[in-house]
Structures are given as structure tokens and as C-alpha cells.
Design an enzyme around this catalytic site. Structure first.
Site, PDB file in Angstrom:
ATOM      1  CE  LYS A  10       3.048 -12.325  -2.365  1.00 12.00           C
ATOM      2  NZ  LYS A  10       3.812 -11.639  -1.297  1.00 12.00           N
ATOM      3  CE1 TYR A  50       8.754 -13.548  -3.179  1.00 12.35           C
ATOM      4  CE2 TYR A  50       7.693 -15.649  -2.763  1.00 12.35           C
ATOM      5  CZ  TYR A  50       7.614 -14.293  -3.015  1.00 12.35           C
ATOM      6  OH  TYR A  50       6.383 -13.669  -3.086  1.00 12.35           O
ATOM      7  CG  PHE A  58      11.144 -12.591   5.711  1.00  9.62           C
ATOM      8  CD1 PHE A  58      10.790 -12.946   4.414  1.00  9.62           C
ATOM      9  CD2 PHE A  58      11.849 -11.407   5.906  1.00  9.62           C
ATOM     10  CE1 PHE A  58      11.132 -12.146   3.332  1.00  9.62           C
ATOM     11  CE2 PHE A  58      12.195 -10.593   4.820  1.00  9.62           C
ATOM     12  CZ  PHE A  58      11.834 -10.969   3.527  1.00  9.62           C
ATOM     13  NE  ARG A  86       6.600  -3.017  -5.970  1.00 11.00           N
ATOM     14  CZ  ARG A  86       7.025  -3.968  -5.123  1.00 11.00           C
ATOM     15  NH1 ARG A  86       6.997  -5.250  -5.471  1.00 11.00           N
ATOM     16  NH2 ARG A  86       7.450  -3.668  -3.924  1.00 11.00           N
ATOM     17  CG  ASN A 113       2.257  -9.158   0.930  1.00 12.31           C
ATOM     18  OD1 ASN A 113       2.149 -10.204   0.301  1.00 12.31           O
ATOM     19  ND2 ASN A 113       3.358  -8.447   0.968  1.00 12.31           N
ATOM     20  CG  HIS A 116       5.251 -11.174  -6.561  1.00 16.62           C
ATOM     21  ND1 HIS A 116       6.390 -10.902  -5.841  1.00 16.62           N
ATOM     22  CD2 HIS A 116       5.590 -11.120  -7.874  1.00 16.62           C
ATOM     23  CE1 HIS A 116       7.398 -10.700  -6.702  1.00 16.62           C
ATOM     24  NE2 HIS A 116       6.939 -10.831  -7.936  1.00 16.62           N
ATOM     25  CD  GLU A 127       9.402 -11.346 -10.304  1.00 12.40           C
ATOM     26  OE1 GLU A 127       8.302 -10.783 -10.460  1.00 12.40           O
ATOM     27  OE2 GLU A 127      10.130 -11.148  -9.306  1.00 12.40           O
TER      28      GLU A 127
HETATM   29  P1  GDP Z   1       7.282  -7.025  -2.113  1.00  7.81           P
HETATM   30  O1  GDP Z   1       8.157  -6.762  -3.316  1.00  7.81           O
HETATM   31  O2  GDP Z   1       6.454  -5.818  -1.712  1.00  7.81           O
HETATM   32  O3  GDP Z   1       6.432  -8.261  -2.262  1.00  7.81           O
HETATM   33  O4  GDP Z   1       8.249  -7.263  -0.861  1.00  7.81           O
HETATM   34  P2  GDP Z   1       9.677  -7.992  -0.696  1.00  7.81           P
HETATM   35  O5  GDP Z   1      10.289  -8.299  -2.023  1.00  7.81           O
HETATM   36  O6  GDP Z   1      10.470  -7.174   0.269  1.00  7.81           O
HETATM   37  O7  GDP Z   1       9.317  -9.348   0.041  1.00  7.81           O
HETATM   38  C1  GDP Z   1       8.777 -10.451  -0.656  1.00  7.81           C
HETATM   39  C2  GDP Z   1       7.674 -11.053   0.162  1.00  7.81           C
HETATM   40  O8  GDP Z   1       8.233 -11.596   1.368  1.00  7.81           O
HETATM   41  C3  GDP Z   1       6.619 -10.060   0.678  1.00  7.81           C
HETATM   42  O9  GDP Z   1       5.631  -9.739  -0.273  1.00  7.81           O
HETATM   43  C4  GDP Z   1       6.048 -10.795   1.864  1.00  7.81           C
HETATM   44  O10 GDP Z   1       5.125 -11.817   1.475  1.00  7.81           O
HETATM   45  C5  GDP Z   1       7.313 -11.435   2.454  1.00  7.81           C
HETATM   46  N1  GDP Z   1       7.945 -10.573   3.459  1.00  7.81           N
HETATM   47  C6  GDP Z   1       8.600  -9.396   3.268  1.00  7.81           C
HETATM   48  N2  GDP Z   1       9.063  -8.899   4.421  1.00  7.81           N
HETATM   49  C7  GDP Z   1       8.701  -9.783   5.386  1.00  7.81           C
HETATM   50  C8  GDP Z   1       8.902  -9.840   6.802  1.00  7.81           C
HETATM   51  O11 GDP Z   1       9.507  -8.960   7.416  1.00  7.81           O
HETATM   52  N3  GDP Z   1       8.362 -10.926   7.439  1.00  7.81           N
HETATM   53  C9  GDP Z   1       7.702 -11.917   6.792  1.00  7.81           C
HETATM   54  N4  GDP Z   1       7.206 -12.957   7.492  1.00  7.81           N
HETATM   55  N5  GDP Z   1       7.499 -11.894   5.472  1.00  7.81           N
HETATM   56  C10 GDP Z   1       7.987 -10.852   4.763  1.00  7.81           C
END
Ligand code: GDP
Length: 141
Positions: A10, A50, A58, A86, A113, A116, A127
Site C-alpha cells: 500500500k 474496495y 471509513f 493472511r 497497515n 493488502h 483481485e
Molecule cells: P483486511 O482484509 O485485513 O485488509 O481488512 P478489511 O477488508 O476489513 O479492510 C480493508 C482495509 O480498510 C484495511 O486493510 C484498512 O486499510 C482499512 N480499514 C479497515 N478497517 C478500518 C477502520 O476501522 N478504519 C479505517 N480508517 N480504515 C480501516
């Protein structure tokens, strides 16, 4: 079971010059890179990628973040690639990630973070096709 999954380094990973360290971590974890590129997502593309998070509070911040600078998508190959990646990257929130995972080591917070990874075999296929044509994948030419 597919042996491939999609990872994206990212914008925070690129900006902090952590690309090399994270790739090294993935290679040491046994993944083989079979496609990789650097690209800057438009807001429209990011929104499509997304789309599943469209209704989340968010979502606008996530689109700002992921389009902030270039990203590095790659296809990683390994037995059990989706689940193993993962595990290698750790929980979404670095505060909750296991010691030694990519996010525990390098991520700043739940949004920024570093990496992805596809969360299911089905999404890995979708994807991979989002970022790569068959011709861009090693061994597929
Ligand atoms: P992942 O599969 O671990 O990447 O997590 P998710 O699919 O739940 O979320 C996608 C991405 O959205 C995450 O990797 C973060 O960059 C972002 N994200 C997830 N949860 C939050 C949140 O509570 N706040 C914010 N600002 N970003 C979030």
C-alpha cells in the site's frame, strides 16, 4: 485449491521505503512472486476494488489513503497461498497482529497497515484479474 493470491503493498509501504523489506519477508515466508507491477490507482479504480466496503464509515478515508501514491500489486504463489498470506501479514489492526507478522512489524494503524491480501480463494481470483492480464503472469505466457 488455487496456489495463488494477491498482495498489494500500500502507499504507506511505498512512502516509508519498506517495499524491499516487505518483499524480503514474503520471500522468506516461502512465497514466489509470479507477477508484480507499480501503479497509481485512480479514485474510480480504488472504489471498484474496495466496493465491498462502500457503506462503511471509513470508506472515503480508505480511498484517500489507497490513492495517495503508487502501490505495488503482486501475485504470490505457494501451497495454501490465501490462508498462509493472511497469517504472514497479521490482523488488520497492527495492535492485534501476532508478533513477527508484516503488520506487527511495520504498520502504523488499522488503516495504514502496509499490505493488502485477498481474504478468500474466490476473491483472490477476482483481485488477480483486477490487476493482471494472463500475459503478465509468469509461466502463463
Ligand atoms: P483486511 O482484509 O485485513 O485488509 O481488512 P478489511 O477488508 O476489513 O479492510 C480493508 C482495509 O480498510 C484495511 O486493510 C484498512 O486499510 C482499512 N480499514 C479497515 N478497517 C478500518 C477502520 O476501522 N478504519 C479505517 N480508517 N480504515 C480501516
Amino acid at each position: 485449491m488455487t496456489k495463488q493470491t494477491l498482495a498489494i503493498l500500500k502507499p504507506d509501504c511505498v512512502q516509508k521505503q519498506l517495499i524491499g523489506k516487505v518483499i524480503d519477508h514474503l520471500l522468506n515466508a516461502g512465497f514466489r512472486i509470479v507477477a508484480m507491477k507499480m501503479t497509481h490507482l485512480s479514485r474510480e479504480s480504488a472504489g471498484e476494488f474496495y466496493a465491498v466496503h462502500k457503506e462503511r464509515p471509513f470508506y472515503p478515508d480508505l480511498l484517500d489513503f489507497i490513492t495517495e501514491s503508487e502501490v505495488v500489486p503482486m501475485i504470490l504463489e505457494k501451497e495454501n497461498a490465501v490462508a498462509d498470506l493472511r497469517e504472514t501479514i497479521g490482523a488488520t489492526d497492527p495492535a492485534e497482529a501476532e508478533e513477527g507478522t508484516v503488520r506487527k512489524l511495520y504498520a502504523e494503524n488499522k488503516q495504514n497497515n502496509i499490505i493488502h491480501a485477498s481474504d478468500s480463494e474466490e476473491n483472490a481470483k477476482i483481485e488477480i484479474a483486477f490487476f493482471f492480464s494472463q500475459k503478465e503472469i509468469i509461466d502463463n505466457q
